[in-house]
Write an enzyme that holds these catalytic residues in place. Sequence first.
Site, PDB file in Angstrom:
ATOM      1  N   LYS A  49       0.812  -1.293  -0.044  1.00  0.00           N
ATOM      2  CA  LYS A  49      -0.032   0.077   0.120  1.00  0.00           C
ATOM      3  C   LYS A  49       0.880   1.225   0.054  1.00  0.00           C
ATOM      4  CE  LYS A  49      -1.726   1.081   4.116  1.00  0.00           C
ATOM      5  NZ  LYS A  49      -0.835   1.854   4.647  1.00  0.00           N
ATOM      6  N   THR A  50       1.883   1.390   0.719  1.00  0.00           N
ATOM      7  CA  THR A  50       2.728   2.434   0.895  1.00  0.00           C
ATOM      8  C   THR A  50       3.636   2.788  -0.516  1.00  0.00           C
ATOM      9  OG1 THR A  50       2.884   2.230   3.281  1.00  0.00           O
ATOM     10  CG2 THR A  50       4.611   3.510   2.351  1.00  0.00           C
ATOM     11  N   ASP A 240      -4.454   8.113   3.368  1.00  0.00           N
ATOM     12  CA  ASP A 240      -3.914   6.735   3.653  1.00  0.00           C
ATOM     13  C   ASP A 240      -4.920   6.173   4.625  1.00  0.00           C
ATOM     14  OD1 ASP A 240      -2.455   4.432   3.812  1.00  0.00           O
ATOM     15  OD2 ASP A 240      -0.899   5.612   5.121  1.00  0.00           O
ATOM     16  N   GLU A 241      -5.056   4.837   4.709  1.00  0.00           N
ATOM     17  CA  GLU A 241      -5.827   4.264   5.636  1.00  0.00           C
ATOM     18  C   GLU A 241      -7.300   4.729   5.860  1.00  0.00           C
ATOM     19  OE1 GLU A 241      -4.670   1.692   6.981  1.00  0.00           O
ATOM     20  OE2 GLU A 241      -2.366   1.743   7.406  1.00  0.00           O
ATOM     21  N   GLN A 271      -9.774  -4.459   7.043  1.00  0.00           N
ATOM     22  CA  GLN A 271      -9.011  -4.351   8.129  1.00  0.00           C
ATOM     23  C   GLN A 271      -9.393  -2.938   8.960  1.00  0.00           C
ATOM     24  OE1 GLN A 271      -4.537  -4.759   7.949  1.00  0.00           O
ATOM     25  NE2 GLN A 271      -5.023  -4.770   5.765  1.00  0.00           N
ATOM     26  N   ARG A 617      -1.014 -11.047  10.094  1.00  0.00           N
ATOM     27  CA  ARG A 617       0.367 -10.712  10.807  1.00  0.00           C
ATOM     28  C   ARG A 617       1.425 -11.548  10.430  1.00  0.00           C
ATOM     29  NH1 ARG A 617      -0.416  -6.142   9.560  1.00  0.00           N
ATOM     30  NH2 ARG A 617      -2.422  -7.085   8.814  1.00  0.00           N
TER      31      ARG A 617
END
Length: 661
Positions: A49-50, A240-241, A271, A617
Amino acid sequence: MARKYTLEKPVFLSSSGIDYEKELNPQQYAAVTSPPGPALVIAGAGSGKTRTLTYRVAYLLDNGVEPSSILLLTFTNKAAREMVQRVSALVPGDLSQLWGGTFHSIGNRILRRAASLLGFTPAFSIMDRDDQEELLDATIASAGFDTREARFPKAAVLGDIFSYSHNTGVPIADVVVERHPHFLELVPQMLTILEKYEARKKAANSMDFDDLLQKSLQVLREHPELAGEYQRRFLYLLVDEYQDTNHLQAEFIDLLAARHKSVMVVGDDAQSIYSWRGADFRNILEFPTRYPGAVIHKIAINYRSVPEVLEVANAAIAPNTRQFKKDLTSARDSLGVKPAIVPLGNNYHQASFVAQRVLELRDEGVPLDDIAILYRAHYHSMEVQLEFTRRGIPFQITSGLRFFEQAHIKDVGAFLKFVVNPSDEISFKRIVKLLPGIGARSADSIWEHFAKAAPNSGFFDALEKCSIPAKARKTFLQLAHTLEEIAPRRIPRPPAVMIDAVIEAVYYDYLKEKFPNHEARREDLNTLGNFAKTYDDPSEFLTQLSLLSTADTETGVQTTDDDEKITLSSIHQAKGLEYRAVFVIWLTDGMFPSKRSLDKLENIEEERRLFYVAVTRARDELYLTFPNMRLGAGYGDMWQQPSRFLQEIPEHLLEPWEIDS
């Protein structure tokens, strides 16, 4: 005849020379090169994503967009700095005019220009949490309410109520009904305090953290010409997010994007796990409705986890009805190991298994700091903390303090310490300072009176003779009765009985008044009571409590790095992190999903998203554990049902383990 003259755009940046199609996978490339207009990028866990956001900014700059025309909104300043640094490495030049930061930092920049329109000066102060609580305390004191007859919420609780209301748009009365129903009759007083608090902030030329967003939005709403300036300036907004945005943040984005509607929001609906702090899942779900014609990109190639972990993750989230459907696929090769499902006899067996398997992984070459124990709630970690301490396994806790170091655990422990040892001045003062109107000086005076009367009297008689501030008299007598109850004739009862009595008689009311997260702290205390049931002698219990609070867990296991520690974390705190091996514990109905979530479909779906976050994770190994019996639960042992989330995963995706104990 007029001379023709052409204005050329100044060149601020050098071309990056990036071959975007080569550097990105097809899904990322499609998002990065998306045309102007609204776009929703659903970026799955571990999908880069980043990288996608960073290359999107670089792509815009490479195509002639000036840095000053780009607004990048993130949830942490660290994230914003990292993205701008990455862009700088890709596209050489001056990026100082690019606006990048958190919602609140951008709000602050707007307010420094426009504060006078709201009656503040540009030099306004920003209050931190302590400053806010101090001003709220002063406001409560000056409001003239009698807080002696009924417990009144402390500043921290009031601040939480006001903040949640501001950020979600939910009226204060409804917030109190939902989160603090025990204070419902005090809503009129709360509204009065809020009005006075706002006036005091303005008089002090100060704003709290929520004001940076709330008041920046207010000034843009009330002054369309100012809003127009920013709407014309920002040709491209990147967020973002986005799944974590609340009502205010979504409105802030929509207002700034109103002219060009060229807003790209990036996030993962699977998420979205922060509704408890005001995040609104509907923002990402309904984005295509609010922005008709929005392009939806899905990035689902995962670079983190092996295929077996992702198959479990896909199965885990599949039952949710409200989602953007996608299946994560792995860019990695299989290691031939399926995630393990591990039933244990009871909660102590679960802790023993985790500790033993952690040591085995360490021997197999997995560093301790690449292993995580994840759980739904902090109190779920107590038995694991105990077992790690006994075995000398070094650990760090990212979800809070070590269990026995928490203030509320120490508070209740002080009651037991004092009745076992009535000469314990420190514990006595800790207890009495819990009462309204009693500070350090009053506690000293009360101790002096008690120490003189104590040798010849019971607890109640000795305490009744003390000089008590009028504000604390009623609750102090209740405290005296409680001490007499848990140690009649100065003979202490069993520790579990004492803990239950202290909580019910005095401490739960204090929790509700003092802490916004009082329910979570109550669960911690219930767990402490369960642990105490394994002891009959309160002195022995207190000895163990002290040893566990001060234990040095860094000496038992030899490591190559002095800082190497295993991580214990709530799943909420672990979001965005990754580990080679992950244990998800307490997977039973009522624990995970939590019992408070079982009444509503939307709550169950958020719990399922939380489980999905936990699973994703893990890079290589995943252990899903649950005890069949919870020892010492409530008034006895309790059978546990495996989490419904485990039952939703096809059996062939998991490797069952049988544990001999």
